[in-house]
Design a protein around this motif. Structure first.
Motif, PDB file in Angstrom:
ATOM      1  N   PRO A 104      -1.217  51.658  24.812  1.00 43.75           N
ATOM      2  CA  PRO A 104      -2.280  50.690  25.112  1.00 43.75           C
ATOM      3  C   PRO A 104      -2.680  50.687  26.585  1.00 43.75           C
ATOM      4  CG  PRO A 104      -0.631  49.710  23.667  1.00 43.75           C
ATOM      5  CD  PRO A 104      -0.084  51.033  24.096  1.00 43.75           C
ATOM      6  N   CYS A 139       5.744  59.657  22.205  1.00 45.16           N
ATOM      7  CA  CYS A 139       5.019  58.405  21.968  1.00 45.16           C
ATOM      8  C   CYS A 139       3.638  58.730  21.405  1.00 45.16           C
ATOM      9  CB  CYS A 139       4.883  57.622  23.273  1.00 45.16           C
ATOM     10  SG  CYS A 139       3.985  56.064  23.114  1.00 45.16           S
ATOM     11  N   ASP A 140       3.207  57.959  20.410  1.00 47.12           N
ATOM     12  CA  ASP A 140       1.898  58.223  19.813  1.00 47.12           C
ATOM     13  C   ASP A 140       0.915  57.085  20.056  1.00 47.12           C
ATOM     14  OD1 ASP A 140       2.962  56.277  18.223  1.00 47.12           O
ATOM     15  OD2 ASP A 140       2.831  57.388  16.342  1.00 47.12           O
ATOM     16  N   ASP A 141       1.242  56.199  20.984  1.00 47.59           N
ATOM     17  CA  ASP A 141       0.328  55.101  21.271  1.00 47.59           C
ATOM     18  C   ASP A 141       0.628  54.561  22.665  1.00 47.59           C
ATOM     19  OD1 ASP A 141      -1.665  53.121  20.773  1.00 47.59           O
ATOM     20  OD2 ASP A 141      -0.071  51.676  20.396  1.00 47.59           O
ATOM     21  N   ARG A 189      -5.238  53.443  27.187  1.00 48.91           N
ATOM     22  CA  ARG A 189      -6.544  53.059  26.645  1.00 48.91           C
ATOM     23  C   ARG A 189      -7.188  51.965  27.508  1.00 48.91           C
ATOM     24  NH1 ARG A 189      -5.289  50.794  21.946  1.00 48.91           N
ATOM     25  NH2 ARG A 189      -3.214  51.575  21.483  1.00 48.91           N
ATOM     26  N   LEU A 191      -1.628  59.956  22.968  1.00 48.28           N
ATOM     27  CA  LEU A 191      -1.380  58.585  23.412  1.00 48.28           C
ATOM     28  C   LEU A 191      -2.579  57.673  23.199  1.00 48.28           C
ATOM     29  CD1 LEU A 191       0.523  59.368  26.733  1.00 48.28           C
ATOM     30  CD2 LEU A 191       1.501  58.354  24.675  1.00 48.28           C
ATOM     31  N   THR A 192      -3.753  58.260  23.010  1.00 51.77           N
ATOM     32  CA  THR A 192      -4.956  57.448  22.795  1.00 51.77           C
ATOM     33  C   THR A 192      -5.505  57.589  21.381  1.00 51.77           C
ATOM     34  OG1 THR A 192      -6.280  59.247  23.770  1.00 51.77           O
ATOM     35  CG2 THR A 192      -5.636  57.439  25.225  1.00 51.77           C
ATOM     36  N   GLY A 193      -4.752  58.244  20.489  1.00 49.15           N
ATOM     37  CA  GLY A 193      -5.113  58.278  19.077  1.00 49.15           C
ATOM     38  C   GLY A 193      -6.270  59.179  18.722  1.00 49.15           C
TER      39      GLY A 193
END
Length: 381
Positions: A167, A163-165, A170, A344-346
């Motif tokens: 929310p 997973c690359d995101d 964050r 996960l937080t870019g």
């Protein structure tokens, strides 16, 4: 459902109980947690995340809820209590909370029961005039939670997250920063233009009060009228023994690395006539008096650099343009939790295998310069 079915099979059908007479009541919201590891800031953050998710699921307000520890609360990192209080436990009542010498105390379930019973004299008289010791404490609103290790900070069983995101991750970071009165890290739907810290946050009094073991502040080689005030901050998180105890994954030639990093940065800033200064500092979180200040140091850093260790969990609080450079000891080569947090937080992440003493100093120093160059392109203040 698999967990529910499993527990049902183990517990069986509960036996019928006669009505319980409540000797004392607790009327406010409680969130009770049995923590996983109170001696490690990484695992403490797993518990923070666990409670954050629980509050969201149960629609609990941290200002009107009290955290109750189900564990004994013996030992551990005591400075974490202030974070538990400020982030999650706004409701304060009871004898332990009124102690001026312990402003950050969190009650255990034993404290809660003993204080409630003591308020009523510890004994109760029934309808027949018989007295007995109080034993039944009733809770009007309570959530019981046991840390299961299943959060977005989990180690993924030695796997890189696909997973690359996230929310939720964050949101957790910004929730913690907001509760600690620190600038948030990410723009939100309700406040899309707030990704940057206030001007007076960088090089703040909080930072200036920090005991920096090694600090190198370099002004830009451009006319004063063209300079930008806010510096690029590169923080090296050192690992050093505490109280004479041995500690693995230390770097004996750390000073040589810092000199090499500084040399690479001087070259970068001079050749490109960078308009802002940079601050290269070495910080030992073991000497920082509060966990809030540790979080603030990470939040105001553009780049965190250091050997694999629990303190790298603070990378979750880096600004959106931030970067983590992990120096990974062979014993931790299958630990991907920090890589996953940054993905996960870019944010940017780099990892370099290391042994002690370091043999790839120049490679690491060059990578810091590359990371700083990227930050210079993204910084908007």
């Amino acid at each position: 459902m698999w967990l529910y079915d499993s527990l049902q099979e183990q517990a069986g059908t509960p036996a019928p109980k006669e009505n319980i007479i409540c000797d004392a009541w607790v009327d406010h919201d409680l969130f009770m947690i049995s923590r996983y590891d109170i001696n490690n800031v990484y695992h403490i953050h797993q518990d923070f995340m666990h409670v954050f998710l629980g509050y969201g699921l149960m629609d609990l307000n941290p200002d009107t809820t009290e955290i109750i520890f189900l564990d004994s609360d013996a030992g551990g990192i005591r400075k974490s209590h202030a974070i538990w209080k400020q982030a999650f436990s706004g409701f304060r009542t009871g004898l332990k909370h009124s102690d001026p010498n312990a402003p950050n105390v969190i009650r255990t379930i034993r404290d809660l029961a003993s204080e409630k019973f003591e308020e009523k004299g510890n004994v109760i008289t029934d309808a027949y005039g018989k007295t007995r010791k109080m034993r039944n404490l009733c809770l009007r609103s309570a959530t019981f939670s046991v840390h299961g290790g299943l959060t977005l900070l989990s180690r993924q069983k030695g796997k890189i997250s696909q997973c690359d995101d996230a929310p939720m991750l964050r949101s957790f970071a910004d929730f913690m920063l907001t509760r600690l009165n620190l600038p948030t890290a990410f723009p939100t739907l309700t406040d899309p233009f707030n990704p940057a810290a206030p001007r007076d946050f960088r090089l703040s009094d909080l930072l200036k009060s920090t005991d920096l073991n090694v600090a190198q502040f370099v002004s830009p080689n451009v006319p004063a009228s063209a300079r930008l005030v806010a510096p690029i901050i590169i923080t090296f998180l050192t690992r050093r023994p505490v109280d004479g105890r041995s500690l693995e994954r230390t770097i004996s030639n750390e000073y040589d690395l810092i000199k090499s990093v500084n040399s690479s940065l001087e070259t970068l800033f001079t050749l490109n006539q960078v308009r802002r200064p940079y601050l290269l500092r070495v910080v030992d979180f073991g000497t920082i008096p509060t966990m809030r200040e540790q979080i603030a140091i990470a939040r105001e850093s553009d780049i965190l650099l250091g050997p694999h260790g629990a303190a790298l969990v603070y990378s979750i609080y880096l600004p959106p343009h931030g970067c983590l450079i992990e120096l990974q000891h062979p014993s931790r080569r299958n630990n991907f939790q920090f890589r996953n947090i940054l993905a996960l937080t870019g944010r940017d992440y780099s990892v370099y295998p290391v042994v002690d003493p370091l043999r790839n100093i120049q490679e690491i120093a060059d990578s810091v310069a590359v990371a700083v160059a990227k930050v210079l392109e993204r910084r908007i203040d």
